[in-house]
Design an enzyme around this catalytic site. Structure first.
Site, PDB file in Angstrom:
ATOM      1  N   SER A   7       0.874  -1.182   0.000  1.00 29.35           N
ATOM      2  CA  SER A   7       0.000   0.000   0.000  1.00 29.35           C
ATOM      3  C   SER A   7       0.908   1.229   0.000  1.00 29.35           C
ATOM      4  O   SER A   7       2.089   1.130   0.365  1.00 29.35           O
ATOM      5  CB  SER A   7      -0.929  -0.023   1.212  1.00 29.35           C
ATOM      6  N   GLU A   9       1.371   5.608   0.646  1.00 33.23           N
ATOM      7  CA  GLU A   9       0.873   6.881   1.197  1.00 33.23           C
ATOM      8  C   GLU A   9       1.289   8.045   0.309  1.00 33.23           C
ATOM      9  O   GLU A   9       2.448   8.129  -0.111  1.00 33.23           O
ATOM     10  CB  GLU A   9       1.425   7.101   2.613  1.00 33.23           C
ATOM     11  N   ASP A 101      -0.882  16.252  15.186  1.00 32.48           N
ATOM     12  CA  ASP A 101       0.094  17.032  15.938  1.00 32.48           C
ATOM     13  C   ASP A 101      -0.404  18.454  16.129  1.00 32.48           C
ATOM     14  O   ASP A 101      -1.381  18.867  15.517  1.00 32.48           O
ATOM     15  CB  ASP A 101       1.436  17.041  15.197  1.00 32.48           C
ATOM     16  N   ALA A 146       4.760   9.266  24.713  1.00 30.31           N
ATOM     17  CA  ALA A 146       4.389   8.147  25.597  1.00 30.31           C
ATOM     18  C   ALA A 146       5.389   8.027  26.743  1.00 30.31           C
ATOM     19  O   ALA A 146       6.589   8.246  26.553  1.00 30.31           O
ATOM     20  CB  ALA A 146       4.371   6.852  24.792  1.00 30.31           C
ATOM     21  N   ARG A 158      -6.202   0.349  23.176  1.00 25.99           N
ATOM     22  CA  ARG A 158      -7.467   1.108  23.324  1.00 25.99           C
ATOM     23  C   ARG A 158      -7.972   1.569  21.955  1.00 25.99           C
ATOM     24  O   ARG A 158      -9.174   1.608  21.701  1.00 25.99           O
ATOM     25  CB  ARG A 158      -7.243   2.328  24.235  1.00 25.99           C
ATOM     26  N   PHE A 210      13.439  14.335  10.265  1.00 28.72           N
ATOM     27  CA  PHE A 210      12.160  13.714  10.585  1.00 28.72           C
ATOM     28  C   PHE A 210      12.360  12.599  11.621  1.00 28.72           C
ATOM     29  O   PHE A 210      11.570  12.451  12.564  1.00 28.72           O
ATOM     30  CB  PHE A 210      11.555  13.192   9.271  1.00 28.72           C
ATOM     31  N   HIS A 259       3.603  -0.995   3.902  1.00 24.43           N
ATOM     32  CA  HIS A 259       3.020   0.314   3.563  1.00 24.43           C
ATOM     33  C   HIS A 259       4.177   1.281   3.278  1.00 24.43           C
ATOM     34  O   HIS A 259       5.046   1.461   4.123  1.00 24.43           O
ATOM     35  CB  HIS A 259       2.202   0.816   4.761  1.00 24.43           C
TER      36      HIS A 259
HETATM   37  P1  FAD Z   1      -2.175   8.601  19.571  1.00 21.92           P
HETATM   38  O1  FAD Z   1      -1.897   7.172  19.414  1.00 21.92           O
HETATM   39  O2  FAD Z   1      -3.542   9.030  19.882  1.00 21.92           O
HETATM   40  O3  FAD Z   1      -1.183   9.251  20.628  1.00 21.92           O
HETATM   41  C1  FAD Z   1       0.213   9.022  20.527  1.00 21.92           C
HETATM   42  C2  FAD Z   1       0.751   8.462  21.835  1.00 21.92           C
HETATM   43  O4  FAD Z   1       0.645   9.456  22.841  1.00 21.92           O
HETATM   44  C3  FAD Z   1      -0.058   7.272  22.296  1.00 21.92           C
HETATM   45  O5  FAD Z   1       0.418   6.073  21.733  1.00 21.92           O
HETATM   46  C4  FAD Z   1       0.079   7.375  23.784  1.00 21.92           C
HETATM   47  O6  FAD Z   1       1.276   6.768  24.183  1.00 21.92           O
HETATM   48  C5  FAD Z   1       0.173   8.867  24.038  1.00 21.92           C
HETATM   49  N1  FAD Z   1      -1.163   9.413  24.332  1.00 21.92           N
HETATM   50  C6  FAD Z   1      -1.908  10.219  23.558  1.00 21.92           C
HETATM   51  N2  FAD Z   1      -3.074  10.555  24.161  1.00 21.92           N
HETATM   52  C7  FAD Z   1      -3.050   9.922  25.363  1.00 21.92           C
HETATM   53  C8  FAD Z   1      -3.952   9.854  26.431  1.00 21.92           C
HETATM   54  N3  FAD Z   1      -5.109  10.508  26.417  1.00 21.92           N
HETATM   55  N4  FAD Z   1      -3.607   9.106  27.499  1.00 21.92           N
HETATM   56  C9  FAD Z   1      -2.428   8.426  27.543  1.00 21.92           C
HETATM   57  N5  FAD Z   1      -1.524   8.454  26.535  1.00 21.92           N
HETATM   58  C10 FAD Z   1      -1.828   9.191  25.464  1.00 21.92           C
HETATM   59  N6  FAD Z   1      -0.253  13.485  11.294  1.00 21.92           N
HETATM   60  C11 FAD Z   1      -1.004  14.382  10.598  1.00 21.92           C
HETATM   61  O7  FAD Z   1      -1.155  15.531  11.041  1.00 21.92           O
HETATM   62  N7  FAD Z   1      -1.611  14.042   9.420  1.00 21.92           N
HETATM   63  C12 FAD Z   1      -1.517  12.787   8.897  1.00 21.92           C
HETATM   64  O8  FAD Z   1      -2.087  12.512   7.832  1.00 21.92           O
HETATM   65  C13 FAD Z   1      -0.740  11.809   9.597  1.00 21.92           C
HETATM   66  N8  FAD Z   1      -0.626  10.532   9.136  1.00 21.92           N
HETATM   67  C14 FAD Z   1       0.054   9.600   9.887  1.00 21.92           C
HETATM   68  C15 FAD Z   1       0.066   8.256   9.454  1.00 21.92           C
HETATM   69  C16 FAD Z   1       0.729   7.294  10.203  1.00 21.92           C
HETATM   70  C17 FAD Z   1       0.719   5.854   9.715  1.00 21.92           C
HETATM   71  C18 FAD Z   1       1.397   7.647  11.415  1.00 21.92           C
HETATM   72  C19 FAD Z   1       2.116   6.607  12.223  1.00 21.92           C
HETATM   73  C20 FAD Z   1       1.383   8.978  11.853  1.00 21.92           C
HETATM   74  C21 FAD Z   1       0.710   9.967  11.098  1.00 21.92           C
HETATM   75  N9  FAD Z   1       0.645  11.285  11.530  1.00 21.92           N
HETATM   76  C22 FAD Z   1      -0.110  12.213  10.819  1.00 21.92           C
HETATM   77  C23 FAD Z   1       1.375  11.739  12.722  1.00 21.92           C
HETATM   78  C24 FAD Z   1       0.481  11.686  13.974  1.00 21.92           C
HETATM   79  O9  FAD Z   1      -0.569  12.626  13.859  1.00 21.92           O
HETATM   80  C25 FAD Z   1       1.354  12.045  15.174  1.00 21.92           C
HETATM   81  O10 FAD Z   1       2.294  11.029  15.411  1.00 21.92           O
HETATM   82  C26 FAD Z   1       0.576  12.360  16.448  1.00 21.92           C
HETATM   83  O11 FAD Z   1       1.480  12.931  17.402  1.00 21.92           O
HETATM   84  C27 FAD Z   1      -0.040  11.153  17.074  1.00 21.92           C
HETATM   85  O12 FAD Z   1      -1.192  10.741  16.432  1.00 21.92           O
HETATM   86  P2  FAD Z   1      -1.797   9.261  16.783  1.00 21.92           P
HETATM   87  O13 FAD Z   1      -3.218   9.203  16.395  1.00 21.92           O
HETATM   88  O14 FAD Z   1      -0.920   8.203  16.267  1.00 21.92           O
HETATM   89  O15 FAD Z   1      -1.668   9.396  18.333  1.00 21.92           O
END
Ligand code: FAD
Length: 288
Positions: A7, A9, A101, A146, A158, A210, A259
């Site tokens: 896949s 991106e 972010d 984390a 979760r 990065f 991916h």
């Molecule tokens: P989450 O998994 O929600 O949070 C990251 C970590 O922080 C968690 O694993 C946990 O350890 C900790 N954490 C967060 N919230 C809590 C909580 N409430 N309680 C306890 N621990 C917590 N960014 C963009 O802006 N646009 C994109 O299109 C984009 N695409 C991406 C695609 C992939 C495959 C990946 C891996 C990352 C991408 N990102 C993108 C980056 C991503 O937005 C950042 O890494 C962001 O900081 C975390 O998003 P997440 O949903 O993975 O985080």
């Protein structure tokens, strides 16, 4: 060796030249029959409209299975769900759901007062729509925010329990990093597929920056090799070899899906795929 399912991106174009580049990328990689392609959502929610246009255009014109990235940043819950609904209305069936972010200038993610406060609540709400296959992000070297890897994996669980079907990892350079992470996820009760994210190194300086931001470890041997290749003007050759070897190690360890972060430059990804035996599929009607 097993031929993997792949896949890709992409990111949404911000200019006419960028649109042509994305189109070239889709046309170059589509013949490799990807299981899906995905389009990112600019940091800080900055490409909301562009992502939507890129996703729906690729969906309409290429026949590829397209996943739209969606984050919680800078939008109310109603606005975010409206974007998701517009994807459902357009026939898009895949989302990559992320917290996202901080917008430029801010140091950490702060939820919009009426927005989703975490990826888990976003995933739950999207799962309730019952319209999408939802993928999420995962961090083999732990997310920088984390406390430790156990906490990070507990949070990933979760996200899966909230309704995600699989996770795509941040990029990394050593297959063992992925295998250790995969084993720890299984031990924590995560049975959803975890797809390794592969970054063929398009730009060495950019990759180093990065990697530092994401906490991705770059082994010394790779740092030295890219320093030498930069001097000799052979970075593309090295990038293809490094990514192919990493993928080969992953496949030998039982991985079936890869991916690729293409950065809208399809050549390195195409060459790595070819080296792995992922070659263009010719439709039967084109053979007769
Ligand atoms: P989450 O998994 O929600 O949070 C990251 C970590 O922080 C968690 O694993 C946990 O350890 C900790 N954490 C967060 N919230 C809590 C909580 N409430 N309680 C306890 N621990 C917590 N960014 C963009 O802006 N646009 C994109 O299109 C984009 N695409 C991406 C695609 C992939 C495959 C990946 C891996 C990352 C991408 N990102 C993108 C980056 C991503 O937005 C950042 O890494 C962001 O900081 C975390 O998003 P997440 O949903 O993975 O985080």
């Amino acid at each position: 060796m097993t031929v993997p399912s792949v896949s890709f991106e992409f990111f949404p174009p911000k200019s006419l030249e960028g649109s042509f580049r994305l189109w070239d990328c889709v046309n170059t990689l589509a013949p490799l029959d990807p299981s899906f392609v995905s389009v990112t959502y600019g940091a800080g929610g900055t490409t909301r409209q562009l992502t939507h246009e890129a996703v729906t255009t690729i969906h309409k014109t290429s026949g590829l299975n397209v996943a739209a990235h969606l984050t919680c940043v800078d939008a109310t819950k109603a606005e975010t769900l409206q974007i998701a609904q517009s994807y459902a209305d357009a026939g898009v069936r895949e989302l990559v759901a992320l917290r996202g972010d901080a917008p430029k200038g801010a140091s950490k993610f702060t939820a919009h007062p009426e927005g989703f406060d975490s990826s888990v609540s976003l995933i739950s709400a999207l799962a309730d729509m019952d319209a999408f296959n939802i993928r999420v992000g995962a961090y083999p070297e732990k997310h920088p925010e984390a406390a430790d890897q156990a906490a990070d994996i507990a949070f990933l669980k979760r996200k899966i329990d909230a309704g995600a079907s699989s996770a795509i990892t941040q990029f990394f350079f050593e297959a063992d990093t992925f295998f250790r992470f995969r084993d720890a996820c299984v031990k924590a009760g995560i049975d959803a597929p975890i797809i390794p994210g592969i970054l063929p190194v398009e730009n060495w300086a950019g990759t180093q920056r990065f990697a530092k931001q994401c906490g991705t470890h770059i082994p010394q041997v790779i740092q030295d090799a890219f320093a030498n290749a930069t001097r000799d003007g052979t970075t593309d050759l090295l990038a293809t070899a490094v990514a192919t070897e990493l993928c080969d190690d992953l496949l030998q360890g039982g991985v079936e899906d890869l991916h690729f972060y293409t950065l809208n430059r399809p050549e390195l990804t195409r060459d790595v795929c070819h080296a792995l035996g992922v070659t263009p599929k010719v439709r039967l009607q084109n053979v007769a």
